[in-house]
Design a protein around this motif. Structure first.
Motif, short mmCIF file in Angstrom:
data_model
loop_
_atom_site.label_atom_id
_atom_site.label_comp_id
_atom_site.label_asym_id
_atom_site.label_seq_id
_atom_site.Cartn_x
_atom_site.Cartn_y
_atom_site.Cartn_z
N TYR A 99 0.96 -1.03 0.04
CA TYR A 99 -0.04 0.06 0.12
C TYR A 99 1.53 1.33 0.04
CZ TYR A 99 0.77 -0.46 5.31
OH TYR A 99 1.37 -1.19 6.37
N TYR A 100 0.86 2.89 -0.77
CA TYR A 100 0.98 4.23 -0.16
C TYR A 100 2.21 3.64 1.16
CZ TYR A 100 1.38 8.39 -0.13
OH TYR A 100 2.62 9.97 -0.36
N GLY A 101 2.73 3.83 1.21
CA GLY A 101 3.45 4.10 2.38
C GLY A 101 3.76 3.16 3.37
N ILE A 102 3.82 1.81 2.93
CA ILE A 102 4.75 0.87 3.66
C ILE A 102 6.08 0.58 3.88
CG2 ILE A 102 4.42 -0.79 1.18
CD1 ILE A 102 4.10 -3.17 3.32
N THR A 103 6.55 1.03 4.60
CA THR A 103 7.89 1.53 5.08
C THR A 103 9.16 0.08 3.72
OG1 THR A 103 8.22 0.10 6.60
CG2 THR A 103 7.49 2.59 6.36
N GLU A 104 10.38 0.86 3.68
CA GLU A 104 11.59 -0.41 3.72
C GLU A 104 11.51 -1.24 4.67
OE1 GLU A 104 14.84 0.91 1.21
OE2 GLU A 104 14.04 3.06 0.27
N GLU A 105 11.75 -0.62 5.88
CA GLU A 105 11.74 -1.71 7.30
C GLU A 105 10.85 -3.02 6.56
OE1 GLU A 105 11.95 1.28 6.93
OE2 GLU A 105 13.99 1.13 6.88
N GLU A 106 9.76 -2.20 6.99
CA GLU A 106 8.76 -3.83 6.45
C GLU A 106 8.95 -4.00 5.90
OE1 GLU A 106 5.02 -0.87 8.64
OE2 GLU A 106 5.27 0.07 7.13
N ILE A 107 8.85 -4.46 4.27
CA ILE A 107 9.08 -5.25 3.26
C ILE A 107 10.41 -5.49 3.47
CG2 ILE A 107 9.86 -4.56 1.04
CD1 ILE A 107 7.22 -2.59 0.87
N HIS A 108 11.77 -5.73 4.59
CA HIS A 108 12.59 -5.65 4.55
C HIS A 108 12.60 -7.10 5.36
CE1 HIS A 108 14.86 -3.81 1.52
NE2 HIS A 108 15.26 -2.95 2.36
N LYS A 109 11.53 -6.73 6.09
CA LYS A 109 10.77 -7.91 7.14
C LYS A 109 10.15 -8.99 6.95
CE LYS A 109 8.20 -8.79 11.04
NZ LYS A 109 6.89 -8.55 12.59
N ILE A 110 9.16 -8.98 5.28
CA ILE A 110 8.21 -9.88 5.41
C ILE A 110 9.72 -10.19 4.33
CG2 ILE A 110 6.25 -10.22 3.50
CD1 ILE A 110 5.49 -7.31 4.55
N ILE A 111 10.38 -10.32 3.55
CA ILE A 111 10.93 -10.37 2.39
C ILE A 111 11.69 -11.94 3.94
CG2 ILE A 111 13.10 -10.44 1.23
CD1 ILE A 111 12.62 -8.06 -0.24
N LYS A 112 12.46 -11.49 4.62
CA LYS A 112 13.14 -11.93 5.54
C LYS A 112 12.52 -13.37 5.92
CE LYS A 112 16.26 -12.35 9.84
NZ LYS A 112 15.32 -14.12 10.17
N VAL A 113 11.44 -13.23 6.51
CA VAL A 113 10.01 -14.05 7.02
C VAL A 113 10.01 -14.66 6.31
CG1 VAL A 113 8.12 -14.54 8.13
CG2 VAL A 113 9.50 -12.79 9.13
N ILE A 114 9.47 -14.15 5.50
CA ILE A 114 9.22 -16.00 3.82
C ILE A 114 10.72 -16.46 3.80
CG2 ILE A 114 9.30 -15.74 1.30
CD1 ILE A 114 7.56 -13.41 1.54
N HIS A 115 12.54 -15.77 3.36
CA HIS A 115 13.21 -16.62 3.25
C HIS A 115 13.53 -17.15 4.22
CE1 HIS A 115 14.43 -13.62 0.18
NE2 HIS A 115 15.24 -15.09 0.09
#
Ligand SMILES: *Cc1c(COP(=O)(O)O)cnc(C)c1O
Length: 375
Positions: A355-371
Motif C-alpha cells: 500500500y502507499y506508505g508501507i516502509t522499506e523496513e516493513e518490506i525487508h522484514k516480510i522478505i526475511k520472514v519468507i526466507h
C-alpha cells in the motif's frame, strides 16, 4: 501487525472536502466530479469519463450499454471478482469462462476465439494486478467477430498497454476507487466510454435512466424516464476526496512501484531456486504495482506460509475463488473446455502487504520472514 492493506490518505484530501462543503452542492456531477472526469480524460486520453459509485456499478452501466438480450453470451475469465460477471448475468446473459494464462493470470487470449458462438456479444477482460491483457489480439478478435470489449480495469488505473492507459482501449472501461485500490474515495469507480455514439445513452443510464442531464443543459423541456438505469453517480464528497489523490497519482504510483521492486529483488533468489513464482509483467505492459502476489507449491504450503507470516505479525491473504466453482457462478455460466490453470493457480497464490506508505523496513522484514519459512 503489518496489515495487508491500508487505505491511501495523503492529507491534502481534507482541503478539497472542506471546499466541497462550502459549495453547498453534494450530489452527483458537481464541481469535483467534473474536475476528476476532466483530469482523467486529459491524463488517460479518454474520450469520456464518468465517476460512479463503484467499479461494480460502472460494470452494471457498461452491461446496460452492451444492450444484452436473454441468452446472449459474454466471454470472461473465471479468476475474477464476482461483479465482473454479475453485471452481465443481471442482463440475462450467460457467462462463458475462459481459462487464464499461467504467467499473468489474465484471460488466455489464444483460447477466446474457440469459445465464440452465434450468441456471443461481449468479451470482458480483467487486467489482473494492473498488468494488461494481450489487448491487440483481443481487440482484433472482437473486431473480426463484431463483439464489444469491456475492460474491468478495477486494478489497472494508471497502468498501460503499449503506451495506452488501461480502460481506454476497449469500448467501455471500468475503474475502482475502493479503499483497497491504488487511488481511493472509500467506495467509488469510473466508467470510460470510447465511442461518442454511446455518450448520451451512458449519461441517461448513469442518471437514474432519465434525460435529466440534457434537461439541465436546456436540451429538453422536462426530464423523464427514457432508459433502464440507476443512481450510479458518485457524490461530491467522494469526488472531492478522490481529486486530491488523482492530483498526486504519479507520486502514489512511484511509491507503490518502489515497494513492488523491493519485493521483487528481495525474493528473486527464491524464484531462482524454484521455491516460489514471482509476478510476470510482459514487455508491452507498464503496471501500477497494484499487487504483489507470489505463488507457492500448493494450497497446503500456502496455508502454512499464511500462518507463519501471521505468527510474525504479517497479514498475507489469498484471492479469488474461481467464479465457476462458486454457488452463483454455477448458475450464471459454464467453463469453456479445460480448466488447466484457473483453479490450480488460484489455490497457490498469496498476496503480500502493499500500500502507499508501507516502509522499506516493513518490506525487508516480510522478505526475511519468507526466507526463514523456506529455510
Ligand atoms: C475491486 C474489483 C472490482 C469491484 O470494485 P468496486 O469498486 O468495489 O465495486 C471489480 N473487479 C475487479 C477485478 C476488482 O479488483
Amino acid at each position: 501487525m503489518i496489515k495487508f492493506n491500508v487505505p491511501c490518505v495523503l492529507g491534502c484530501e481534507n482541503e478539497y472536502l472542506q471546499e466541497a462543503l462550502k459549495r453547498h452542492s453534494l450530489g452527483g456531477d458537481g464541481f469535483y466530479t467534473k474536475k476528476c472526469n476532466q483530469f482523467m480524460e486529459e491524463k488517460f486520453q479518454a474520450s469520456k469519463v464518468h465517476l460512479t459509485t463503484s467499479c461494480s456499478t460502472a460494470l452494471d452501466a457498461a452491461a446496460l450499454l452492451c444492450d444484452l438480450k436473454e441468452g446472449d453470451e459474454v466471454i470472461l475469465p473465471s479468476y475474477t471478482f464476482p461483479t465482473s460477471a454479475s453485471c452481465f448475468a443481471l442482463r440475462g446473459a450467460k457467462c462463458v469462462f475462459v481459462d487464464i494464462r499461467p504467467d499473468t493470470l489474465n484471460i488466455d487470449e489464444t483460447k477466446i476465439e474457440a469459445a465464440i458462438t452465434d450468441w456471443t456479444k461481449v468479451i470482458c477482460v480483467v487486467h489482473y494486478a494492473g498488468v494488461a491483457c494481450e489487448m491487440d489480439t483481443i481487440m482484433d478478435i472482437a473486431k473480426r467477430h463484431g463483439l464489444l470489449v469491456v475492460e474491468d480495469a478495477a486494478q489497472g488505473v494508471m497502468s498501460k498497454y503499449k503506451g495506452q492507459y488501461l480502460g481506454t482501449i476497449g469500448d467501455f472501461g471500468c475503474y475502482s476507487f475502493h479503499e483497497t485500490k491504488n487511488y481511493t474515495s472509500g467506495e467509488g469507480g469510473a466508467l470510460i466510454i470510447k465511442d461518442k455514439h454511446y455518450f448520451c445513452q451512458a449519461e441517461n443510464i448513469l442518471d437514474c435512466g432519465t434525460d435529466r442531464q440534457g434537461f439541465l443543459r436546456g436540451e429538453v423541456g422536462a426530464y423523464s424516464w427514457v432508459t433502464l438505469g440507476s443512481s450510479f453517480m458518485m457524490s461530491e464528497l467522494s469526488a472531492a476526496y478522490l481529486y486530491g489523490q488523482l492530483l498526486h497519482a504519479e507520486e502514489i504510483n512511484e511509491n507503490r512501484l518502489k515497494s513492488w521492486n523491493l519485493y521483487y529483488e528481495g525474493l528473486s533468489d527464491l524464484k531462482t531456486n524454484g521455491k516460489i513464482v514471482l509476478p510476470f509483467v510482459p514487455v508491452e505492459c507498464e503496471h501500477n504495482a497494484h499487487m504483489f502476489a507470489i505463488r507457492v507449491k500448493d494450497k497446503s504450503e500456502r496455508s502454512s506460509l499464511i500462518q507463519f507470516l501471521k505468527e510474525h505479525e504479517i497479514q498475507a491473504v489469498f484471492h479469488y475463488q474461481p467464479l465457476h466453482s462458486s454457488k452463483e457462478g454455477k448458475q450464471c455460466g459454464t467453463f469453456f473446455e479445460e480448466d488447466q490453470y484457473t483453479t490450480k493457480e488460484s489455490e497457490r497464490l498469496l498476496r503480500l502487504p502493499l500500500y502507499y506508505g508501507i516502509t522499506e523496513e516493513e518490506i525487508h522484514k516480510i522478505i526475511k520472514v519468507i526466507h526463514d519459512f523456506y529455510q
